[in-house]
Motif scaffolding. Structure first.
Motif, PDB file in Angstrom:
ATOM      1  N   MET A  43     101.714  59.014 -11.230  1.00 54.18           N
ATOM      2  CA  MET A  43     101.456  60.416 -11.563  1.00 54.18           C
ATOM      3  C   MET A  43     100.011  60.575 -12.041  1.00 54.18           C
ATOM      4  O   MET A  43      99.351  61.562 -11.721  1.00 54.18           O
ATOM      5  CB  MET A  43     102.422  60.895 -12.642  1.00 54.18           C
ATOM      6  CG  MET A  43     103.832  61.116 -12.158  1.00 54.18           C
ATOM      7  SD  MET A  43     104.995  61.428 -13.496  1.00 54.18           S
ATOM      8  CE  MET A  43     104.370  62.965 -14.166  1.00 54.18           C
ATOM      9  N   GLY A  44      99.531  59.596 -12.797  1.00 52.28           N
ATOM     10  CA  GLY A  44      98.145  59.621 -13.271  1.00 52.28           C
ATOM     11  C   GLY A  44      97.139  59.498 -12.142  1.00 52.28           C
ATOM     12  O   GLY A  44      95.998  59.934 -12.265  1.00 52.28           O
ATOM     13  N   LEU A  45      97.567  58.904 -11.029  1.00 63.01           N
ATOM     14  CA  LEU A  45      96.699  58.795  -9.853  1.00 63.01           C
ATOM     15  C   LEU A  45      96.801  60.024  -8.953  1.00 63.01           C
ATOM     16  O   LEU A  45      96.210  60.060  -7.874  1.00 63.01           O
ATOM     17  CB  LEU A  45      97.078  57.548  -9.035  1.00 63.01           C
ATOM     18  CG  LEU A  45      96.862  56.204  -9.714  1.00 63.01           C
ATOM     19  CD1 LEU A  45      97.358  55.079  -8.807  1.00 63.01           C
ATOM     20  CD2 LEU A  45      95.404  55.994 -10.060  1.00 63.01           C
ATOM     21  N   ASN A  46      97.565  61.031  -9.399  1.00 65.11           N
ATOM     22  CA  ASN A  46      97.760  62.291  -8.657  1.00 65.11           C
ATOM     23  C   ASN A  46      98.422  62.084  -7.302  1.00 65.11           C
ATOM     24  O   ASN A  46      98.088  62.764  -6.336  1.00 65.11           O
ATOM     25  CB  ASN A  46      96.443  63.056  -8.495  1.00 65.11           C
ATOM     26  CG  ASN A  46      95.951  63.634  -9.787  1.00 65.11           C
ATOM     27  OD1 ASN A  46      96.750  64.027 -10.629  1.00 65.11           O
ATOM     28  ND2 ASN A  46      94.652  63.672  -9.959  1.00 65.11           N
ATOM     29  N   LEU A  47      99.362  61.137  -7.234  1.00 69.77           N
ATOM     30  CA  LEU A  47     100.132  60.962  -6.010  1.00 69.77           C
ATOM     31  C   LEU A  47     101.225  62.018  -5.965  1.00 69.77           C
ATOM     32  O   LEU A  47     101.731  62.455  -6.999  1.00 69.77           O
ATOM     33  CB  LEU A  47     100.769  59.575  -5.955  1.00 69.77           C
ATOM     34  CG  LEU A  47      99.835  58.374  -5.867  1.00 69.77           C
ATOM     35  CD1 LEU A  47     100.631  57.085  -5.762  1.00 69.77           C
ATOM     36  CD2 LEU A  47      98.889  58.494  -4.690  1.00 69.77           C
ATOM     37  N   SER A  48     101.594  62.424  -4.771  1.00 69.60           N
ATOM     38  CA  SER A  48     102.672  63.398  -4.623  1.00 69.60           C
ATOM     39  C   SER A  48     104.011  62.715  -4.916  1.00 69.60           C
ATOM     40  O   SER A  48     104.114  61.485  -4.943  1.00 69.60           O
ATOM     41  CB  SER A  48     102.692  63.962  -3.204  1.00 69.60           C
ATOM     42  OG  SER A  48     103.093  62.967  -2.284  1.00 69.60           O
ATOM     43  N   ASN A  49     105.042  63.526  -5.123  1.00 72.03           N
ATOM     44  CA  ASN A  49     106.374  62.970  -5.375  1.00 72.03           C
ATOM     45  C   ASN A  49     106.857  62.140  -4.180  1.00 72.03           C
ATOM     46  O   ASN A  49     107.511  61.126  -4.352  1.00 72.03           O
ATOM     47  CB  ASN A  49     107.373  64.089  -5.676  1.00 72.03           C
ATOM     48  CG  ASN A  49     107.099  64.743  -7.007  1.00 72.03           C
ATOM     49  OD1 ASN A  49     106.511  64.140  -7.896  1.00 72.03           O
ATOM     50  ND2 ASN A  49     107.514  65.977  -7.150  1.00 72.03           N
ATOM     51  N   THR A  54     109.606  62.538 -12.083  1.00 71.61           N
ATOM     52  CA  THR A  54     108.313  63.119 -12.471  1.00 71.61           C
ATOM     53  C   THR A  54     108.510  64.394 -13.292  1.00 71.61           C
ATOM     54  O   THR A  54     107.787  64.631 -14.252  1.00 71.61           O
ATOM     55  CB  THR A  54     107.433  63.421 -11.245  1.00 71.61           C
ATOM     56  OG1 THR A  54     108.138  64.290 -10.352  1.00 71.61           O
ATOM     57  CG2 THR A  54     107.035  62.146 -10.526  1.00 71.61           C
ATOM     58  N   ARG A  91     107.133  64.852 -17.059  1.00 74.23           N
ATOM     59  CA  ARG A  91     106.251  65.966 -17.424  1.00 74.23           C
ATOM     60  C   ARG A  91     106.833  66.776 -18.579  1.00 74.23           C
ATOM     61  O   ARG A  91     106.119  67.143 -19.512  1.00 74.23           O
ATOM     62  CB  ARG A  91     106.024  66.873 -16.223  1.00 74.23           C
ATOM     63  CG  ARG A  91     105.068  66.302 -15.212  1.00 74.23           C
ATOM     64  CD  ARG A  91     104.764  67.297 -14.097  1.00 74.23           C
ATOM     65  NE  ARG A  91     103.989  66.660 -13.067  1.00 74.23           N
ATOM     66  CZ  ARG A  91     104.489  66.231 -11.910  1.00 74.23           C
ATOM     67  NH1 ARG A  91     105.766  66.398 -11.635  1.00 74.23           N
ATOM     68  NH2 ARG A  91     103.714  65.636 -11.030  1.00 74.23           N
TER      69      ARG A  91
END
Length: 96
Positions: free
Chosen positions: A23-29, A47, A51
């Motif tokens: 999630m910190g790497l901004n990957l999609s679900n 996720t 959040r």
């Protein structure tokens, strides 16, 4: 993991930590699900729960004393509202 944001799920702690890392790497679900070998819906639930847990633990900032701001953005005009500009021009022409 009782009474934590991780409670009620059968995924190991390692999976949760990796999910948070991704999630910190901004990957999609979908990408997170692929990396962890999970269905995209399971990755979505994980996720979302992470959040919500992070958001609920953050305290609201309290401003006290003197507060300074470095920059200010002021909208000076009627961008996106041409009718207001026409009315203003008509008043200015009528006043001359």
């Amino acid at each position: 993991m009782s009474e934590t944001i991780l409670a009620g799920h059968h995924q190991p702690l390692r999976t949760w930590v990796l999910c948070l890392y991704f999630m910190g790497l901004n990957l999609s679900n979908r990408q997170i699900g692929q990396e962890l070998g999970l269905h995209k819906d399971d990755a979505q639930r994980m996720t979302q729960q992470l959040r919500e847990g992070i958001e609920s633990k953050q305290s609201l900032p309290v401003l006290d004393g003197e507060v300074e701001a470095d920059e200010v953005y002021v909208v000076a005009g009627h961008k996106g509202n041409p009718e207001a500009v026409k009315k203003k021009r008509a008043k200015a022409v009528g006043a001359d």
